[in-house]
Design a protein around this motif. Structure first.
Motif, short mmCIF file in Angstrom:
data_model
loop_
_atom_site.label_atom_id
_atom_site.label_comp_id
_atom_site.label_asym_id
_atom_site.label_seq_id
_atom_site.Cartn_x
_atom_site.Cartn_y
_atom_site.Cartn_z
N LEU A 1 6.40 15.58 -14.20
CA LEU A 1 7.52 15.78 -13.16
C LEU A 1 6.36 15.93 -12.28
CD1 LEU A 1 10.68 17.12 -14.62
CD2 LEU A 1 10.14 14.78 -13.77
N ALA A 2 5.88 16.85 -12.19
CA ALA A 2 4.86 17.54 -10.72
C ALA A 2 3.73 17.00 -10.72
CB ALA A 2 4.57 18.78 -11.19
N MET A 3 3.45 15.45 -11.59
CA MET A 3 2.12 14.96 -11.39
C MET A 3 2.15 13.79 -10.02
SD MET A 3 -1.07 14.57 -12.78
CE MET A 3 -0.01 14.67 -14.49
N PRO A 4 3.07 13.47 -9.29
CA PRO A 4 3.14 13.29 -8.07
C PRO A 4 2.47 13.86 -6.85
CG PRO A 4 5.07 12.15 -9.05
CD PRO A 4 4.40 13.39 -10.09
N GLN A 5 2.74 15.40 -7.39
CA GLN A 5 2.24 16.12 -6.56
C GLN A 5 0.82 16.47 -6.63
OE1 GLN A 5 4.61 19.41 -6.50
NE2 GLN A 5 3.60 20.96 -5.37
N SER B 1 -1.50 14.40 -5.06
CA SER B 1 -2.00 14.56 -3.86
C SER B 1 -2.76 15.23 -3.73
CB SER B 1 -0.36 14.56 -3.38
OG SER B 1 0.20 13.86 -3.20
N VAL B 2 -2.79 17.22 -4.72
CA VAL B 2 -3.56 18.19 -4.30
C VAL B 2 -5.11 17.87 -5.10
CG1 VAL B 2 -3.88 20.14 -5.66
CG2 VAL B 2 -1.58 19.43 -4.81
N ALA B 3 -5.18 16.62 -5.65
CA ALA B 3 -6.47 16.59 -6.28
C ALA B 3 -6.99 15.93 -5.53
CB ALA B 3 -6.54 15.49 -7.44
N ALA B 4 -6.59 14.53 -4.64
CA ALA B 4 -6.34 14.28 -3.29
C ALA B 4 -7.27 14.81 -2.15
CB ALA B 4 -6.12 12.91 -3.54
N LEU B 5 -6.37 15.67 -1.73
CA LEU B 5 -6.72 16.55 -0.19
C LEU B 5 -8.13 17.74 -1.44
CD1 LEU B 5 -3.26 18.07 0.41
CD2 LEU B 5 -4.45 16.51 1.87
N VAL C 1 -3.85 7.77 -2.99
CA VAL C 1 -2.56 8.50 -3.45
C VAL C 1 -1.33 7.77 -3.37
CG1 VAL C 1 -1.08 10.41 -2.20
CG2 VAL C 1 -4.45 10.64 -2.19
N ASP C 2 -1.44 7.30 -2.04
CA ASP C 2 -0.16 6.70 -2.13
C ASP C 2 0.36 5.64 -2.77
OD1 ASP C 2 0.57 7.96 0.58
OD2 ASP C 2 -0.40 5.75 2.44
N MET C 3 -0.68 4.61 -2.99
CA MET C 3 -0.11 3.41 -4.79
C MET C 3 -0.42 4.36 -6.12
SD MET C 3 -0.72 0.77 -2.79
CE MET C 3 -0.57 0.21 -4.24
N ALA C 4 -0.83 5.27 -6.23
CA ALA C 4 -0.43 6.37 -6.84
C ALA C 4 0.16 7.34 -7.34
CB ALA C 4 -2.16 7.74 -7.35
N HIS C 5 0.58 7.66 -6.18
CA HIS C 5 2.90 8.16 -5.85
C HIS C 5 3.68 6.62 -5.86
CE1 HIS C 5 2.16 12.04 -2.97
NE2 HIS C 5 2.00 12.24 -4.23
N ARG C 6 2.95 5.89 -5.59
CA ARG C 6 4.34 4.45 -6.12
C ARG C 6 4.26 3.85 -8.09
NH1 ARG C 6 7.44 1.45 -3.22
NH2 ARG C 6 7.76 -0.88 -4.32
N LEU D 1 3.86 6.56 -10.05
CA LEU D 1 3.56 7.47 -10.95
C LEU D 1 5.56 7.94 -10.76
CD1 LEU D 1 1.00 10.02 -10.65
CD2 LEU D 1 1.56 8.71 -12.72
N ASP D 2 5.88 7.56 -9.42
CA ASP D 2 7.15 8.59 -9.36
C ASP D 2 8.20 7.21 -8.56
OD1 ASP D 2 9.89 9.41 -8.11
OD2 ASP D 2 8.22 10.65 -7.16
#
Length: 318
Positions: free
Chosen positions: A237-241, A244-248, A303-308, A310-311
């Motif tokens: 559940l926390a993976m999308p967040q 983003s953290v990993a990319a930052l 990151v945007d594509m990964a969010h798509r 994963l979530d």
């Protein structure tokens, strides 16, 4: 597919705006660009020759189109200092910087993810306080200070336990992979430990925020322990967040690595950029600045594509 197309178009627009900004930034420097690169003692003939060589005798729109055309064909220009192509020069430096960034990222994840999970699952107030203090201390340490401390502890010739090189990179580069990895070990630890403290805080926050989710509660009701539910359901559940953290953190590492390269005398992109600015080799500086901005923009796109992926809720909102 529509989402991917929209994000790709946005990326192309952002890259174009970035190229214009970099191009314009070097053209608004005080004085003529050819004079700045040639130096104050250069003759008028040398300045005129340099203007023609750099294409400064064309209008600004024509100069930009010529430069952009070169970028699209992989031609980043030629260094005025070394005579080497900028593509070759940046590639040689990137062979040091990119592995260093990846090693630093691996160190930060190996430290930050387990420690963050432990912090989120710790029940004792003392344990949570100790982990919190460690994360604050690690994140507050300047990279230069941490690097110098590691050199004094493990650097060859000066360290208490002199096991790792503290300066330079092998002349043969990655032809001697073990020597290359050893020369990157201390810089990677310097950046990775500091960024690992940041990752630990983000993982703790992200995992703590989903521990009250219904899916986690149902998993524990079905017989899972709190730790098992956190590692299987909560982390998902926390993976999308966390992506983003990993990319930052990866973007932060790129800038952190550039500082550390100078301390460890590594011939990477950071040390090279400082050297090129000091030597007024603005053709190389222009390409390096654009490539750095492109890296950050591409990271945001990924990151945007990964969010798509994963979530699934992203698909509903878009």
């Amino acid at each position: 597919m529509r989402y991917a197309v929209r994000r790709t178009v946005a990326l192309i627009v952002a890259l174009t705006v970035s190229s214009i900004a970099v191009f314009a930034a070097l053209r608004i420097l005080p004085g003529d660009l050819a004079t700045v690169m040639a130096g104050t003692d250069a003759s008028a003939e040398r300045v005129a020759q340099l203007r023609v060589q750099l294409g400064l005798n064309h209008t600004l729109p024509d100069q930009y189109v010529l430069w952009l055309g070169g970028l699209l064909h992989g031609d980043l220009g030629t260094s005025m200092l070394t005579g080497a192509t900028v593509t070759h020069q940046i590639g040689s430096r990137a062979s040091v910087t990119l592995p260093l960034v990846l090693l630093s990222m691996a160190v930060s994840l190996l430290i930050g993810v387990p420690a963050g999970c432990q912090a989120a699952l710790a029940r004792g107030k003392r344990s949570r306080s100790i982990i919190h203090a460690i994360s604050l201390l690690g994140g507050a340490v300047p990279a230069i200070w941490a690097g110098m401390l590691l050199i004094l502890l493990f650097g060859s010739g000066v360290g208490v336990v002199p096991v790792l090189p503290s300066q330079g990179f092998p002349v043969d580069g990655w032809s001697a992979p073990l020597d290359a990895l050893r020369s990157l070990a201390l810089p990677a630890l310097t950046v990775g430990i500091i960024e690992g403290a940041q990752v630990m805080r983000y993982v703790r926050s992200g995992l703590s925020g989903v521990m009250d989710d219904d899916a986690v509660m149902m998993a524990m009701a079905g017989g899972m322990t709190r730790r098992e539910a956190a590692m299987t359901i909560g982390m998902r559940l926390a993976m999308p967040q966390l992506v983003s953290v990993a990319a930052l953190e990866l973007g932060s590492m790129i800038t952190g690595v550039m500082v550390v390269e100078s301390l460890f005398a590594l011939p990477g992109l950071g040390a090279g950029l400082v050297s090129d600015v000091g030597n007024r080799d603005l053709v190389v500086v222009q390409s390096e600045l654009f490539l750095l901005s492109a890296v950050f923009l591409v990271l945001g796109f990924l990151v945007d594509m990964a969010h798509r992926a994963l979530d699934p809720r992203v698909a509903v909102r878009s």
